[in-house]
Design a protein around this motif. Structure first.
Motif, PDB file in Angstrom:
ATOM      1  N   PRO A 200       0.791  -1.235   0.000  1.00 21.14           N
ATOM      2  CA  PRO A 200       0.000   0.000   0.000  1.00 21.14           C
ATOM      3  C   PRO A 200       0.823   1.286   0.000  1.00 21.14           C
ATOM      4  O   PRO A 200       0.282   2.356  -0.301  1.00 21.14           O
ATOM      5  CB  PRO A 200      -0.822  -0.121   1.304  1.00 21.14           C
ATOM      6  CG  PRO A 200      -0.963  -1.586   1.512  1.00 21.14           C
ATOM      7  CD  PRO A 200       0.355  -2.160   1.073  1.00 21.14           C
ATOM      8  N   TRP A 201       2.119   1.191   0.339  1.00 21.52           N
ATOM      9  CA  TRP A 201       2.972   2.390   0.359  1.00 21.52           C
ATOM     10  C   TRP A 201       3.846   2.498  -0.883  1.00 21.52           C
ATOM     11  O   TRP A 201       4.716   3.341  -0.951  1.00 21.52           O
ATOM     12  CB  TRP A 201       3.839   2.378   1.613  1.00 21.52           C
ATOM     13  CG  TRP A 201       3.026   2.474   2.875  1.00 21.52           C
ATOM     14  CD1 TRP A 201       2.566   3.610   3.483  1.00 21.52           C
ATOM     15  CD2 TRP A 201       2.541   1.392   3.665  1.00 21.52           C
ATOM     16  NE1 TRP A 201       1.832   3.300   4.594  1.00 21.52           N
ATOM     17  CE2 TRP A 201       1.797   1.947   4.745  1.00 21.52           C
ATOM     18  CE3 TRP A 201       2.649   0.005   3.585  1.00 21.52           C
ATOM     19  CZ2 TRP A 201       1.182   1.154   5.712  1.00 21.52           C
ATOM     20  CZ3 TRP A 201       2.035  -0.781   4.537  1.00 21.52           C
ATOM     21  CH2 TRP A 201       1.314  -0.196   5.589  1.00 21.52           C
ATOM     22  N   GLY A 202       3.613   1.601  -1.842  1.00 19.94           N
ATOM     23  CA  GLY A 202       4.344   1.673  -3.097  1.00 19.94           C
ATOM     24  C   GLY A 202       5.648   0.917  -3.119  1.00 19.94           C
ATOM     25  O   GLY A 202       6.421   1.039  -4.082  1.00 19.94           O
ATOM     26  N   HIS A 203       5.928   0.115  -2.083  1.00 17.67           N
ATOM     27  CA  HIS A 203       7.155  -0.687  -2.068  1.00 17.67           C
ATOM     28  C   HIS A 203       6.986  -1.941  -2.920  1.00 17.67           C
ATOM     29  O   HIS A 203       5.890  -2.524  -2.955  1.00 17.67           O
ATOM     30  CB  HIS A 203       7.509  -1.089  -0.633  1.00 17.67           C
ATOM     31  CG  HIS A 203       7.708   0.070   0.272  1.00 17.67           C
ATOM     32  ND1 HIS A 203       7.019   0.233   1.462  1.00 17.67           N
ATOM     33  CD2 HIS A 203       8.512   1.161   0.179  1.00 17.67           C
ATOM     34  CE1 HIS A 203       7.394   1.341   2.067  1.00 17.67           C
ATOM     35  NE2 HIS A 203       8.305   1.927   1.300  1.00 17.67           N
ATOM     36  N   PRO A 204       8.053  -2.399  -3.557  1.00 21.75           N
ATOM     37  CA  PRO A 204       7.953  -3.580  -4.433  1.00 21.75           C
ATOM     38  C   PRO A 204       8.027  -4.896  -3.661  1.00 21.75           C
ATOM     39  O   PRO A 204       8.666  -5.850  -4.094  1.00 21.75           O
ATOM     40  CB  PRO A 204       9.158  -3.405  -5.362  1.00 21.75           C
ATOM     41  CG  PRO A 204      10.169  -2.716  -4.510  1.00 21.75           C
ATOM     42  CD  PRO A 204       9.395  -1.770  -3.629  1.00 21.75           C
ATOM     43  N   TYR A 205       7.410  -4.948  -2.508  1.00 19.40           N
ATOM     44  CA  TYR A 205       7.374  -6.170  -1.702  1.00 19.40           C
ATOM     45  C   TYR A 205       6.151  -6.101  -0.790  1.00 19.40           C
ATOM     46  O   TYR A 205       5.533  -5.046  -0.635  1.00 19.40           O
ATOM     47  CB  TYR A 205       8.652  -6.318  -0.864  1.00 19.40           C
ATOM     48  CG  TYR A 205       9.039  -5.085  -0.075  1.00 19.40           C
ATOM     49  CD1 TYR A 205       8.302  -4.660   1.035  1.00 19.40           C
ATOM     50  CD2 TYR A 205      10.144  -4.327  -0.448  1.00 19.40           C
ATOM     51  CE1 TYR A 205       8.645  -3.528   1.759  1.00 19.40           C
ATOM     52  CE2 TYR A 205      10.506  -3.191   0.265  1.00 19.40           C
ATOM     53  CZ  TYR A 205       9.763  -2.802   1.372  1.00 19.40           C
ATOM     54  OH  TYR A 205      10.101  -1.682   2.084  1.00 19.40           O
ATOM     55  N   ILE A 206       5.823  -7.226  -0.181  1.00 17.20           N
ATOM     56  CA  ILE A 206       4.737  -7.252   0.792  1.00 17.20           C
ATOM     57  C   ILE A 206       5.283  -6.994   2.187  1.00 17.20           C
ATOM     58  O   ILE A 206       4.752  -6.182   2.941  1.00 17.20           O
ATOM     59  CB  ILE A 206       3.994  -8.604   0.732  1.00 17.20           C
ATOM     60  CG1 ILE A 206       3.360  -8.802  -0.652  1.00 17.20           C
ATOM     61  CG2 ILE A 206       2.927  -8.685   1.829  1.00 17.20           C
ATOM     62  CD1 ILE A 206       2.702 -10.160  -0.843  1.00 17.20           C
ATOM     63  N   TYR A 207       6.357  -7.703   2.507  1.00 12.77           N
ATOM     64  CA  TYR A 207       7.073  -7.493   3.771  1.00 12.77           C
ATOM     65  C   TYR A 207       8.519  -7.130   3.449  1.00 12.77           C
ATOM     66  O   TYR A 207       9.135  -7.752   2.576  1.00 12.77           O
ATOM     67  CB  TYR A 207       7.050  -8.757   4.628  1.00 12.77           C
ATOM     68  CG  TYR A 207       5.681  -9.170   5.102  1.00 12.77           C
ATOM     69  CD1 TYR A 207       5.004  -8.425   6.062  1.00 12.77           C
ATOM     70  CD2 TYR A 207       5.063 -10.316   4.603  1.00 12.77           C
ATOM     71  CE1 TYR A 207       3.747  -8.806   6.511  1.00 12.77           C
ATOM     72  CE2 TYR A 207       3.805 -10.702   5.045  1.00 12.77           C
ATOM     73  CZ  TYR A 207       3.159  -9.942   6.000  1.00 12.77           C
ATOM     74  OH  TYR A 207       1.906 -10.320   6.433  1.00 12.77           O
ATOM     75  N   PRO A 208       9.106  -6.155   4.141  1.00 10.06           N
ATOM     76  CA  PRO A 208      10.481  -5.745   3.828  1.00 10.06           C
ATOM     77  C   PRO A 208      11.507  -6.841   4.065  1.00 10.06           C
ATOM     78  O   PRO A 208      12.577  -6.826   3.442  1.00 10.06           O
ATOM     79  CB  PRO A 208      10.716  -4.551   4.770  1.00 10.06           C
ATOM     80  CG  PRO A 208       9.730  -4.720   5.869  1.00 10.06           C
ATOM     81  CD  PRO A 208       8.530  -5.362   5.235  1.00 10.06           C
ATOM     82  N   VAL A 209      11.195  -7.777   4.958  1.00 11.56           N
ATOM     83  CA  VAL A 209      12.143  -8.870   5.208  1.00 11.56           C
ATOM     84  C   VAL A 209      11.955 -10.009   4.210  1.00 11.56           C
ATOM     85  O   VAL A 209      12.681 -11.009   4.267  1.00 11.56           O
ATOM     86  CB  VAL A 209      11.981  -9.402   6.651  1.00 11.56           C
ATOM     87  CG1 VAL A 209      12.394  -8.346   7.654  1.00 11.56           C
ATOM     88  CG2 VAL A 209      10.557  -9.869   6.916  1.00 11.56           C
ATOM     89  N   MET A 210      10.983  -9.878   3.301  1.00 13.22           N
ATOM     90  CA  MET A 210      10.787 -10.862   2.237  1.00 13.22           C
ATOM     91  C   MET A 210      10.694 -10.137   0.903  1.00 13.22           C
ATOM     92  O   MET A 210       9.651 -10.114   0.243  1.00 13.22           O
ATOM     93  CB  MET A 210       9.530 -11.708   2.504  1.00 13.22           C
ATOM     94  CG  MET A 210       9.631 -12.595   3.730  1.00 13.22           C
ATOM     95  SD  MET A 210       8.280 -13.789   3.845  1.00 13.22           S
ATOM     96  CE  MET A 210       8.622 -14.847   2.441  1.00 13.22           C
ATOM     97  N   ASP A 211      11.777  -9.534   0.535  1.00 13.77           N
ATOM     98  CA  ASP A 211      11.885  -8.747  -0.687  1.00 13.77           C
ATOM     99  C   ASP A 211      12.544  -9.605  -1.757  1.00 13.77           C
ATOM    100  O   ASP A 211      13.736  -9.931  -1.665  1.00 13.77           O
ATOM    101  CB  ASP A 211      12.724  -7.487  -0.408  1.00 13.77           C
ATOM    102  CG  ASP A 211      12.828  -6.584  -1.616  1.00 13.77           C
ATOM    103  OD1 ASP A 211      12.332  -6.959  -2.695  1.00 13.77           O
ATOM    104  OD2 ASP A 211      13.416  -5.495  -1.480  1.00 13.77           O
TER     105      ASP A 211
END
Length: 264
Positions: A200-211
């Motif tokens: 939802p914040w535009g990051h290319p992952y769901i969780y930052p620790v699972m990028d």
């Protein structure tokens, strides 16, 4: 004589094939206490939390189900719903099928039970151990502190109540059920990433620790999460075994139902 044989059948191998075994899934380990006393509140809790989570979701609604937390919440809702169905239906009077001797809705409940409890423990451990720790630093993930606790703390508590209060068994051989569920979610994260999905914040992952742009680190996290989930299933089996042992001792009954962890 029939009652004695039923009790001995349970003593020899835990839950066995046949109509009689279905009774366990609609019973409490605490004697005459109906499972409805905790399964109905759990269902109501899960419905309220899902409703609030959707209402206060920080992104577009179509991204609500990208998170394992929300998958786990839906699991709890379905598990408690089928638990209620199993409790209110007189399964012992219905004809069994030819597979495991259990009606389809009993087997569905048992499957959901086997997955929902360890997954809830995983969600809580993953969230507080990684995402909200100094490792994850994901402070923006939980803008509502009450929902934060409900989704990542109370979720495990209500499933622990289900585990401690139920009378039916948990099996080590069922460890693949939660692992396959987790594998399905992992596959979803891969597909979501390569399809260009964003959080939802535009990051290319769901969780930052699972990028998945960092595949080595992500595979390590996924493997450790899988090991933790397997451990949680073993813990569930151990708690169920201890639960039944305590009940037998309190009832001074050495021939009653018990949790045979290695039975299928």
């Amino acid at each position: 004589m029939g009652r004695l044989n039923w009790r001995n059948a349970h003593c020899m191998g835990g839950v066995m094939d046949g109509d009689e075994t279905s009774k366990l899934f609609g019973k409490s380990c605490r004697g005459n206490v109906s499972p409805l006393y905790w399964r109905i509140p759990i269902l109501l809790w899960s419905v309220v939390v899902i409703t609030c989570s959707v209402s206060f979701f920080w992104g577009s609604r179509e991204k609500f189900l990208i998170y394992m937390t929300h998958w786990g919440l839906v699991l709890i809702s379905l598990e408690s719903l089928f638990g209620i169905i199993v409790t209110v239906r007189k399964v012992n009077k219905e004809k069994s099928d030819a597979t495991f001797g259990l009606p389809w809705y009993v087997k569905t409940y048992w499957l959901l039970y086997n997955i929902a409890i360890p997954v809830s423990f995983l969600v809580s451990g993953f969230y507080w151990g990684l995402l909200r720790s100094k490792v994850g630093k994901l402070d923006y993930f939980a803008p509502n502190p009450v929902l934060d606790v409900m989704l990542h703390g109370i979720n495990s508590a209500v499933m622990l109540v289900e585990l401690l209060s139920s009378a039916h068994p948990s099996r080590l051989l069922h460890i693949m059920q939660p692992l396959l569920f987790a594998g399905a979610y992992l596959l979803f994260t891969v597909i979501y990433y390569y399809a260009g999905g964003l959080d939802p914040w535009g990051h290319p992952y769901i969780y930052p620790v699972m990028d998945w742009s960092k595949p080595r680190e992500t595979i390590v996290v996924a493997a450790l999460s899988g090991l933790f989930l397997a451990l949680m299933h073993i813990v569930v089996v151990a708690i169920a075994t201890l639960r039944d042992a305590i009940v037998r001792r309190l009832q001074k009954d050495v021939t009653g139902v018990y949790n045979n962890a290695f039975n299928a």
